[in-house]
Motif scaffolding. Structure first.
Motif, PDB file in Angstrom:
ATOM      1  N   ALA A 256       0.827  -1.239  -0.030  1.00  0.00           N
ATOM      2  CA  ALA A 256      -0.038  -0.049  -0.114  1.00  0.00           C
ATOM      3  C   ALA A 256       0.853   1.317   0.033  1.00  0.00           C
ATOM      4  O   ALA A 256       0.559   2.258  -0.757  1.00  0.00           O
ATOM      5  N   ALA A 257       1.926   1.331   0.905  1.00  0.00           N
ATOM      6  CA  ALA A 257       2.649   2.384   0.856  1.00  0.00           C
ATOM      7  C   ALA A 257       3.451   2.632  -0.537  1.00  0.00           C
ATOM      8  O   ALA A 257       3.770   3.733  -0.853  1.00  0.00           O
ATOM      9  N   TRP A 258       4.009   1.563  -1.190  1.00  0.00           N
ATOM     10  CA  TRP A 258       4.832   1.691  -2.385  1.00  0.00           C
ATOM     11  C   TRP A 258       3.536   2.251  -3.264  1.00  0.00           C
ATOM     12  O   TRP A 258       4.130   2.993  -4.343  1.00  0.00           O
TER      13      TRP A 258
ATOM     14  N   ASP B  94      -3.484  14.071   3.156  1.00  0.00           N
ATOM     15  CA  ASP B  94      -4.108  13.981   4.399  1.00  0.00           C
ATOM     16  C   ASP B  94      -4.919  15.232   4.894  1.00  0.00           C
ATOM     17  O   ASP B  94      -6.112  14.999   5.380  1.00  0.00           O
ATOM     18  N   ASP B  95      -4.515  16.400   4.588  1.00  0.00           N
ATOM     19  CA  ASP B  95      -4.979  17.514   4.757  1.00  0.00           C
ATOM     20  C   ASP B  95      -6.212  17.649   4.036  1.00  0.00           C
ATOM     21  O   ASP B  95      -7.391  18.166   4.471  1.00  0.00           O
ATOM     22  N   ALA B  96      -6.094  17.246   2.559  1.00  0.00           N
ATOM     23  CA  ALA B  96      -7.368  17.480   1.668  1.00  0.00           C
ATOM     24  C   ALA B  96      -8.655  16.600   2.242  1.00  0.00           C
ATOM     25  O   ALA B  96      -9.683  17.085   1.901  1.00  0.00           O
ATOM     26  N   VAL B  97      -8.407  15.508   2.977  1.00  0.00           N
ATOM     27  CA  VAL B  97      -9.372  14.829   3.317  1.00  0.00           C
ATOM     28  C   VAL B  97      -9.705  14.985   4.787  1.00  0.00           C
ATOM     29  O   VAL B  97     -10.614  14.284   5.487  1.00  0.00           O
ATOM     30  N   GLY B  98      -9.184  15.925   5.424  1.00  0.00           N
ATOM     31  CA  GLY B  98      -9.471  16.296   6.735  1.00  0.00           C
ATOM     32  C   GLY B  98      -8.929  15.242   8.002  1.00  0.00           C
ATOM     33  O   GLY B  98      -9.416  15.367   8.786  1.00  0.00           O
ATOM     34  N   ARG B  99      -7.718  15.000   7.640  1.00  0.00           N
ATOM     35  CA  ARG B  99      -7.316  14.006   8.674  1.00  0.00           C
ATOM     36  C   ARG B  99      -6.121  14.723   9.280  1.00  0.00           C
ATOM     37  O   ARG B  99      -5.892  13.980  10.585  1.00  0.00           O
ATOM     38  N   VAL B 100      -5.677  15.601   9.002  1.00  0.00           N
ATOM     39  CA  VAL B 100      -4.726  16.228   9.693  1.00  0.00           C
ATOM     40  C   VAL B 100      -5.355  17.005  11.048  1.00  0.00           C
ATOM     41  O   VAL B 100      -6.350  17.862  10.883  1.00  0.00           O
ATOM     42  N   GLU B 101      -4.913  16.915  12.307  1.00  0.00           N
ATOM     43  CA  GLU B 101      -5.318  17.556  13.397  1.00  0.00           C
ATOM     44  C   GLU B 101      -4.312  18.608  13.807  1.00  0.00           C
ATOM     45  O   GLU B 101      -3.313  18.495  13.751  1.00  0.00           O
ATOM     46  N   TRP B 102      -4.983  19.818  13.687  1.00  0.00           N
ATOM     47  CA  TRP B 102      -4.155  20.949  13.842  1.00  0.00           C
ATOM     48  C   TRP B 102      -4.137  21.719  14.993  1.00  0.00           C
ATOM     49  O   TRP B 102      -3.780  22.773  15.436  1.00  0.00           O
TER      50      TRP B 102
ATOM     51  N   ASP C 102       1.243  17.155  14.409  1.00  0.00           N
ATOM     52  CA  ASP C 102      -0.006  17.408  14.514  1.00  0.00           C
ATOM     53  C   ASP C 102      -0.685  16.535  15.558  1.00  0.00           C
ATOM     54  O   ASP C 102      -0.071  15.948  16.364  1.00  0.00           O
ATOM     55  N   GLY C 103      -1.896  16.451  15.763  1.00  0.00           N
ATOM     56  CA  GLY C 103      -2.491  15.818  16.867  1.00  0.00           C
ATOM     57  C   GLY C 103      -2.482  14.404  17.056  1.00  0.00           C
ATOM     58  O   GLY C 103      -2.605  13.773  17.922  1.00  0.00           O
ATOM     59  N   ARG C 104      -2.050  13.697  15.776  1.00  0.00           N
ATOM     60  CA  ARG C 104      -1.778  12.312  15.851  1.00  0.00           C
ATOM     61  C   ARG C 104      -0.260  11.985  15.914  1.00  0.00           C
ATOM     62  O   ARG C 104       0.127  10.808  15.864  1.00  0.00           O
TER      63      ARG C 104
ATOM     64  N   GLU D 259      -0.118   5.419   8.752  1.00  0.00           N
ATOM     65  CA  GLU D 259      -1.067   6.035   9.445  1.00  0.00           C
ATOM     66  C   GLU D 259      -2.458   5.266   8.875  1.00  0.00           C
ATOM     67  O   GLU D 259      -2.470   5.559   7.703  1.00  0.00           O
ATOM     68  N   PRO D 260      -3.093   4.719   9.655  1.00  0.00           N
ATOM     69  CA  PRO D 260      -4.543   4.130   8.889  1.00  0.00           C
ATOM     70  C   PRO D 260      -5.237   5.046   8.299  1.00  0.00           C
ATOM     71  O   PRO D 260      -5.227   6.119   8.684  1.00  0.00           O
ATOM     72  N   SER D 261      -6.085   4.602   7.075  1.00  0.00           N
ATOM     73  CA  SER D 261      -6.711   5.460   6.130  1.00  0.00           C
ATOM     74  C   SER D 261      -8.103   5.971   6.571  1.00  0.00           C
ATOM     75  O   SER D 261      -8.721   6.691   6.171  1.00  0.00           O
TER      76      SER D 261
END
Length: 296
Positions: free
Chosen positions: A15-17, A91-99, A151-153, A293-295
Motif C-alpha cells: 500500500a505504501a509503495w 491527508d489535509d485534503a481529506v480532513g485527517r490532519v489534526e491542527w 499534528d494531533g496524531r 497511518e491508518p486511512s
C-alpha cells in the motif's frame, strides 16, 4: 539473480509503495537502466533503521554505491521532501490532519566518524548532484538538535535542525514557519495551527505574542521565575496566562514521535557527515510514519 521484493521488516508495504511510486523520478532513457526504485528505497530504509555503514548493505538491495548515490541525489533534488509534502497534502485534503500542533526538540549525538566533512574546495565523485549537495551542505557541529512540530496524531509537520546549543525558544519561530501544507486545489498553503501546546521552555512573552498575533491559541505553562516576578510587581504584573491542563496533556504526542524516530538508529545517533544527509533521513522516517497511518 532473482530479487525478492516481498516486504520484510521495516520495508515498504504494498500500500505504501502504491502511494509513492508514481511520484518517483523516471529514467530519461539515457545510460544504463535504473535499478528498481522499491529495492533501492528499501535499502535506504534498512540502513536508516540499523545505522550500519553503507558498505555493509545486504546484497538483496543491490550495490551499496547505487543505493547511496540515489539517496544522495534525491536529497539534492528534494525528492524526499516532496514525497513527505505529498502525503501531508493528501491527508489535509481529506480532513485527517489534526491542527492542534505540539512542539518540542531533542538532541541526537553525532558519532565520532562524522568529523572531517569538507566545507570548501574540490570535491570528488562523478555525479554533479552529489557534488552540488556537498558544496551547499552544512558541516557537522557536534550534537544536532532536532526540533519538531507534530499534528494531533504525532505526525511531523515541520522539521528544523540546529546545533545542539540552540534552545527551544530561539528556534520556535523557525519551527512555526516550517508548517506549510499546500492545498490540493487552489488557495494558500495551510500554515496556521488552531492551538500550540508546549512545555515551559517556550514560555516567553515574545512567543505568546507571536501566537496571539497569528490567532493561535496558546497552552504553555508559566515558568516559576516568571510567575514570581509577576506576583512581585503586583497589579503591574498583570494576570497569569490562561492554561488548560487537559489540553496540555496532548503535548505528549511530540514526545512519542521522538521515541518512534529514535527507533531508526541512524537518527538516534548521527552517522552522516553532512547535515543535509541527516535531514533527508529524518524526512524519510517521517514519510514512513505518514504512510503507516491508518486511512480511516
Amino acid at each position: 539473480m532473482i530479487i525478492d521484493l516481498v516486504a520484510g521488516r521495516g520495508e515498504l508495504t504494498e500500500a505504501a509503495w502504491e502511494r509513492i511510486e508514481p511520484l518517483l523520478p523516471r529514467a530519461d532513457g539515457r545510460g544504463r537502466p535504473w535499478r528498481d526504485h522499491r529495492q533501492v528505497v528499501n535499502g535506504v530504509l534498512w540502513r536508516l533503521r540499523t545505522g550500519a555503514p553503507w558498505r555493509d548493505l545486504p546484497e538483496r538491495y543491490g550495490p551499496w554505491q547505487t543505493v547511496y548515490e540515489r539517496f544522495a541525489c534525491w536529497e539534492a533534488d528534494g525528492t524526499w521532501a516532496k514525497l513527505l509534502e505529498h502525503v501531508q497534502v493528501h491527508d489535509d485534503a481529506v480532513g485527517r490532519v489534526e491542527w492542534t500542533v505540539a512542539v518540542d526538540s531533542t538532541v541526537n549525538r553525532a558519532h565520532q566518524h562524522v568529523t572531517g566533512a569538507r566545507k570548501k574546495g574540490p570535491q570528488t565523485g562523478t555525479n554533479w548532484k552529489i557534488r552540488a549537495a556537498r558544496r551547499r551542505a552544512k558541516p557537522p557541529a557536534g550534537p544536532r538538535r532536532v526540533h519538531l512540530a507534530v499534528d494531533g496524531r504525532g505526525l511531523p509537520l515541520s522539521i528544523v535542525l540546529t546545533p545542539g546549543n540552540v534552545d527551544d525558544a530561539t528556534a520556535f519561530g523557525q519551527v512555526l514557519d516550517g508548517i506549510r501544507i499546500p492545498r490540493a486545489g487552489t488557495g494558500r498553503p495551510r500554515r496556521t495551527p488552531t492551538r500550540v501546546p508546549g512545555h515551559k521552555a517556550y514560555s516567553s512573552r515574545a512567543i505568546r505574542h507571536l501566537l496571539r498575533r497569528r490567532g493561535i491559541a496558546v497552552t504553555i505553562p508559566e515558568r516559576r521565575d516568571q510567575a514570581a516576578n509577576r506576583r512581585r510587581r503586583g497589579r503591574l504584573g498583570g494576570r497569569p496566562p490562561a492554561f488548560d491542563e487537559e489540553v496540555y496533556r496532548e503535548r505528549n504526542v511530540v514526545e512519542r514521535c521522538f521515541a518512534r524516530l529514535k527507533q531508526f538508529r541512524a537518527i538516534a545517533t548521527r552517522f552522516d557527515k553532512l547535515a543535509d544527509r541527516y535531514r533527508a533521513g529524518v524526512d524519510l522516517a517521517s514519510l514512513i510514519f505518514w504512510l503507516r497511518e491508518p486511512s480511516s
